[in-house]
Design an enzyme around this catalytic site. Structure first.
Site, PDB file in Angstrom:
ATOM      1  N   LYS A  37      18.651   0.740  -8.304  1.00 21.49           N
ATOM      2  CA  LYS A  37      17.754   1.862  -8.059  1.00 21.49           C
ATOM      3  C   LYS A  37      18.125   2.507  -6.725  1.00 21.49           C
ATOM      4  CE  LYS A  37      12.780   2.920  -7.800  1.00 21.49           C
ATOM      5  NZ  LYS A  37      11.415   2.335  -7.918  1.00 21.49           N
ATOM      6  N   SER A 112       8.458   4.371 -10.986  1.00 17.84           N
ATOM      7  CA  SER A 112       9.487   5.230 -10.439  1.00 17.84           C
ATOM      8  C   SER A 112      10.895   4.784 -10.811  1.00 17.84           C
ATOM      9  CB  SER A 112       9.354   5.278  -8.911  1.00 17.84           C
ATOM     10  OG  SER A 112       9.521   3.995  -8.329  1.00 17.84           O
ATOM     11  N   SER A 136       5.955   0.349 -10.525  1.00 17.58           N
ATOM     12  CA  SER A 136       7.159   1.143 -10.745  1.00 17.58           C
ATOM     13  C   SER A 136       8.252   0.437 -11.527  1.00 17.58           C
ATOM     14  CB  SER A 136       7.732   1.614  -9.403  1.00 17.58           C
ATOM     15  OG  SER A 136       6.912   2.611  -8.837  1.00 17.58           O
TER      16      SER A 136
END
Length: 546
Positions: A37, A112, A136
């Site tokens: 990420k 996210s 997330s």
């Protein structure tokens, strides 16, 4: 998956091959490709957090989590898209583009950690690093039918991660199986002096954390789920009865109230402190929803912050009794699965609803695992999450594996120990539990007796004690007990502390297993108060005597 904006950066094939060539072929993750990420540092490459303005400066070193995966033999292939600055649960708040669920181009991917989830679900990689502050990692896991592990805060280092809310951030993993998650978890859990919030794994789990999870709680009321989610949730509840030995209901209101503090309370000030400097001046490189949300943190005052801490302390105290009698809590990961059009029409409201069941976990210092739970009637993935107290990560992974139909061997009974069933003052958190803990015992599992036992409140001075007696006419659902692993030499010492009419005998558990436990002589309870209807000693203590 053509056209999905998964990546903010793909490594050149030559770099991937070079890194693969350095990997130890005997390492536990040898050759496993993984995605990162893009709020987590990879040496030599920028960390953008989905803000193109940060793309010019490469990281000088890899985050600790990345380094540990490299040492375990894994090979990075790129950085993945996310809701900008890890602020969002929908996967649409990125100048690099909005991801969608692998099951539907019309439905959000969740965020996210949107790119990481879709990269795993689509088969691009078997493993991805993500982060989970408010859900997330778990939300996109649910929306894409994969496994998302949110460990106990501090077990996995946050060094080299661009913070969102530093006290709550967790580096997490996304995989297609619990087995793969377990291998990655073992590689990632290390104390790290570079992370001031790093915590070691305790040598023994906290007293109330069982080695084997058998009692799972579910909410006792309506959850206001979207109709397709409601139908899938009902199916998940039916399935749970084949996985857990006992399913009980609890009030989750205080959990949800705590979760609302994350975006409605002073923790927005922490988010502004972490990333506010990147939000001025405004420009096309910033997602307008992210900027609008985070900028609210600028106006939160010191008294607001301390009032929020006080409110959280009250809510934490209200949630803690839940863990006295259950091992884990199962919840739907989200209340529904919105479309991209729904988010465009109401970006803040839809996002807030998506996080209903995830935002409380880090505020209350809990660990969680999101797992697939089949499909809704419309074919979209449906997911549930198992939540448990801090440092219950290992048995929680075992529970998740059982749910997913993967092997999860029961923890062995260590040599030199015996199983001892307790039904009263030696239960976790009660006055004599310290005797088990100081003797080297640990909670093996929660259980109930076989039918036919009755429970009595014994009279006498000192600590209130129960008497468990097999009368033959006790309730079919049995009496709640805990089964502890205790060193052999400690059992006799414990017996010496138990007054008549109590003694050691054989107790039959709900699954037919016989174990040693504390029983009362039947003649010794003639003048005692029958509290069998409470179902267990902890509940009986809340009943008035007489």
């Amino acid at each position: 998956m053509t056209g999905q904006p998964l990546w903010t950066l793909k490594l050149d094939r030559s770099e991937v091959d070079e890194l693969a060539g350095r990997a130890d072929p005997e390492a536990p993750l040898a050759g496993v490709r993984f995605a990162i990420k893009d709020n987590i540092d990879l040496a030599g490459h920028p960390t953008t957090a989905a803000c193109p303005a940060l793309a010019a400066k490469p990281a000088g070193a890899s985050a600790t989590a990345v380094r540990l995966l490299l040492e375990a033999g894994a090979v990075p292939v790129g950085k993945t898209n996310l809701d900008q600055f890890a602020t969002g649960l929908v996967g649409t708040r990125s100048p690099y583009g909005a991801c969608h669920s692998v099951a539907s181009p019309a439905h959000v991917s969740g965020g996210s950690s949107s790119g990481s989830a879709v990269a795993v679900a689509s088969g691009a990689v078997p493993l991805a690093l993500a982060t989970d502050t408010a859900g997330s990692g778990r939300v996109p896991a649910a929306f894409n039918g994969i496994v998302g592990v949110k460990p106990t805060r501090g077990l996995v280092s946050n060094a080299g991660v661009l913070p969102a809310v530093a006290d709550l951030d967790c580096v997490t993993t996304l995989t297609r199986t619990v087995a793969a998650a377990r291998t990655a978890f073992a590689a990632l859990v290390r104390t790290d002096p570079q992370d001031p919030r790093s915590r070691p794994t305790p040598p023994r789990p906290p007293a109330g954390v069982a080695a084997r999870m058998r009692v799972v709680a579910v909410p006792d009321g309506d959850l206001d789920l979207d109709p397709p989610h409601e139908e899938a949730w009902r199916a998940a509840l039916d399935r749970l009865r084949g996985v857990a030995a006992h399913v009980v209901t609890v009030d989750i209101g205080p959990f949800l109230d705590a979760g609302r503090l994350l975006y409605e309370g002073p923790w927005l000030a922490a988010r502004y402190a972490a990333i506010g400097r990147y939000l001025e001046p405004d420009g096309p490189h910033l997602d307008p929803t992210v900027r609008r949300i985070v900028m609210r943190g600028r106006d939160i005052t010191g008294p607001d912050v301390f009032a929020g801490f006080e409110r959280l302390a009250v809510l934490r105290a209200q949630t803690e009794p839940v863990w006295a009698d259950v091992d884990a809590l199962m919840l739907p990961t989200t209340p529904g699965h919105p479309r991209l059009a729904d988010v465009a029409a109401d970006p803040v409201g839809v996002n807030a609803r998506v996080g209903t069941f995830t935002t409380f976990a880090n505020l209350l210092d809990l660990c969680a695992v999101a797992v697939p739970a089949g499909e809704r009637a419309d074919g979209l993935p449906f997911g549930v999450q198992f939540v448990a107290p801090a440092f219950a990560d290992a048995p929680l992974l075992d529970l998740a594996a059982s749910w997913c139909g993967e092997p999860a061997a029961p923890p062995p009974n260590p040599p030199g120990t015996a199983l001892l069933a307790v039904a009263g003052a030696h239960l976790s958190g009660l006055p004599l539990n310290h005797e088990l803990v100081s003797a080297g015992g640990r909670l093996a599992f929660r259980a109930r007796t076989a039918p036919g036992y009755r429970l009595y409140r014994l009279s006498g001075p000192g600590v209130p004690r129960p008497g468990l007696v097999r009368t033959g006419d006790g309730p079919a659902e049995g009496i709640a007990v805990e089964v502890w692993q205790v060193p052999h030499q400690a059992v006799g010492g414990l017996l010496d502390t138990v007054p008549a009419p109590l003694g050691l005998g054989r107790i039959e558990l709900d699954d037919g297993t016989p174990v040693t436990g504390f029983l009362a002589a039947e003649h010794g309870v003639r003048d005692a108060t029958d509290v069998t209807s409470a179902g267990g000693w902890r509940a009986a203590l809340n009943q008035p005597p007489g």
